[in-house]
Design a protein around this motif. Structure first.
Motif, short mmCIF file in Angstrom:
data_model
loop_
_atom_site.label_atom_id
_atom_site.label_comp_id
_atom_site.label_asym_id
_atom_site.label_seq_id
_atom_site.Cartn_x
_atom_site.Cartn_y
_atom_site.Cartn_z
N ALA A 88 -9.24 5.45 -0.74
CA ALA A 88 -7.80 5.41 -0.54
C ALA A 88 -7.12 6.54 -1.31
O ALA A 88 -6.20 7.20 -0.78
N ALA A 89 -7.56 6.77 -2.55
CA ALA A 89 -6.97 7.86 -3.34
C ALA A 89 -7.18 9.21 -2.67
O ALA A 89 -6.27 10.05 -2.63
N ALA A 90 -8.38 9.43 -2.13
CA ALA A 90 -8.66 10.70 -1.45
C ALA A 90 -7.79 10.85 -0.20
O ALA A 90 -7.23 11.93 0.06
N LEU A 91 -7.62 9.77 0.55
CA LEU A 91 -6.82 9.84 1.78
C LEU A 91 -5.34 10.03 1.46
O LEU A 91 -4.62 10.74 2.18
N LEU A 92 -4.87 9.41 0.38
CA LEU A 92 -3.46 9.52 0.02
C LEU A 92 -3.08 10.94 -0.41
O LEU A 92 -1.89 11.27 -0.45
N ALA A 93 -4.08 11.74 -0.72
CA ALA A 93 -3.79 13.13 -1.06
C ALA A 93 -3.35 13.93 0.16
O ALA A 93 -2.72 14.98 0.03
N ASN A 140 -0.45 5.24 6.79
CA ASN A 140 -1.60 5.57 7.64
C ASN A 140 -2.89 4.91 7.16
O ASN A 140 -3.89 4.89 7.90
N LEU A 141 -2.88 4.39 5.91
CA LEU A 141 -4.08 3.67 5.45
C LEU A 141 -4.33 2.44 6.30
O LEU A 141 -5.48 2.01 6.47
#
Length: 439
Positions: free
Chosen positions: A155-160, A166-167
């Motif tokens: 999640a942290a990587a995607l939120l970047a 969109n999660l």
């Protein structure tokens, strides 16, 4: 342990479980951010209410859902519930009011309350050998622990690179892939039992559960697990940030220590259970967990917290993972879904008690007294388990059924017209057993 994945049906179902878990983990992160977006500083109240709704849905819906679906094809039930969960996750990014979140969370968790026990009750039919089933239980525990570590990092990587809304798309994809994997396998049909009314079907699992001494002992162990686990889940952030003055990275590391302890237990369990048996392992693990909780009252540094959380995590996993073996042993195939649904509901009832209790005690009496009180509750659970679950719990007993015809399926299955031996289960054919097993 991994060789059990060579079974193609179980391998695909395990993949479905892992993918759905990752999707759920992404939703957990996104839901926290959505709560803050909607409620600001009151986000904790929103999340706390959502957690309470989840527990109420689990406790109240699981037996009803099982009763309504017990004569439907398992694959159709699992796929339908996955699609319902995907539809709810699809709606979450578009909510504009807090009450919308509550309704959607209830629907999603109600679907999970139907999905999880049905899924769990299917695995013993796919893996009839006890050794394989034990490996499957350990793999399932590992999947839960790895999800708790992997999902936040993903999640942290995607939120970047994407907005948190969109999660939820990852959650939708997870449930859809899970449904597709379930569709791709042929599941064994559940053995139909006698036709009963809805109320009888709804209450049957809990009635059988509470009539079986080893399962009454399991319920007491569930209480001990929930007492210690709630202190970790509810109060880790308070201990690390408020008591020790540390940051979010240290909170994550503490929860990771708990997860690593659980993973170590999951890897060691097949061999431990083979050497010691279910009851000793579960009681000793509960004792270790409760001892770790009591020691929390003396904890004065973050460096002391980490090994304690590792110990509690080990006990947490070792005490509850073998429960599937007990459920499998304690019910005939026709009653297995009802027994799993009963365990799902009753174990979450323990969490419904301990979650708010751990938070309230910590906030009103302080963390030291809260640790001691929850350890005492866990000790009560262990004492009840020892009393309710006799130590001389045999794997089988000799008996006969003089009233059954020679061609009855039960007699055919055990290859004996007269006296035969098998693990005692309480069902329509075995309403009474040896003194040890009687209610």
């Amino acid at each position: 342990m991994l060789k059990v994945l060579a079974n193609p049906t179980y391998g695909r179902l395990f993949a479905a479980q892992v993918i759905a878990l990752i999707g759920t983990g992404l939703m957990t992160v996104a839901l926290g951010l959505l709560a803050y977006d909607l409620a600001g500083a009151d986000a904790g109240v929103v999340l706390g209410t959502a957690l309470a709704i989840k527990m109420v849905a689990y406790v109240g819906i699981a037996p009803v859902a099982q009763a309504l679906s017990d004569r439907l094809p398992r694959r159709r039930v699992l796929v339908t519930l996955d699609l319902i969960r995907a539809a709810v996750a699809l709606c979450l990014p578009f909510v504009s009011e807090v009450w919308h979140v509550y309704i959607l969370i209830f629907v999603l968790q109600a679907a999970s309350a139907g999905f999880t026990p049905t899924f769990q009750a299917t695995i013993p039919d796919i893996l009839p050998e006890e050794e394989d089933y034990t490996r499957a239980l350990s793999l399932s525990r590992l999947a839960y622990d790895l999800e708790s570590l992997v999902s936040p990092m993903l999640a942290a990587a995607l939120l970047a690179v994407i907005d948190f809304h969109n999660l939820f798309a990852g959650t939708v994809v997870g449930f859809l892939l899970s449904a597709a994997l379930v569709v791709s396998v042929t599941l064994p049909a559940a053995e139909p039992g006698p036709r009963r009314g809805l109320w009888s079907r709804t209450t049957r699992g809990i009635s059988l559960y509470l009539a079986t001494p080893r399962l009454r002992g399991l319920l007491a162990i569930n209480l001990a697990v929930a007492a210690s686990g709630a202190m970790v889940i509810v109060n880790t952030v308070v201990i690390v940030k408020a008591r020790f003055g540390l940051g979010e990275a240290e909170v994550a590391s503490a929860l990771a220590a708990f997860g690593f302890g659980s993973m170590i237990a999951a890897l060691a369990l097949p061999r431990l259970l083979e050497r010691m048996g279910d009851r000793p392992v579960m009681l000793w693990a509960s004792a270790a967990m409760v001892a770790g909780t009591a020691l929390g009252a003396l904890m004065e540094s973050y460096s002391a917290l980490l090994p304690l959380w590792l110990l509690i995590g080990f006990g947490y996993s070792a005490a509850q993972t073998p429960s599937g073996r007990l459920l499998r042993l304690s019910a005939g195939e026709a009653d297995r879904p009802a027994i799993f649904a009963a365990q799902f509901a009753l174990s979450h009832a323990c969490w419904l008690l301990t979650y708010p209790l751990a938070g309230w005690l910590g906030a009103t009496l302080g963390l030291g007294p809260a640790f001691l009180a929850m350890a005492l509750l866990g000790l009560v659970g262990i004492a009840l388990a020892r009393r309710l679950w006799p130590g001389a719990d045999p794997a089988g007993f000799a008996h006969d059924h003089p009233d059954l015809p020679a061609d009855h399926p039960h007699l055919q299955a055990h290859g004996a017209r007269g006296q035969h031996r098998h693990a005692f289960v309480r069902d329509d054919l075995h309403s009474r057993g040896p003194h040890l097993m009687s209610s």
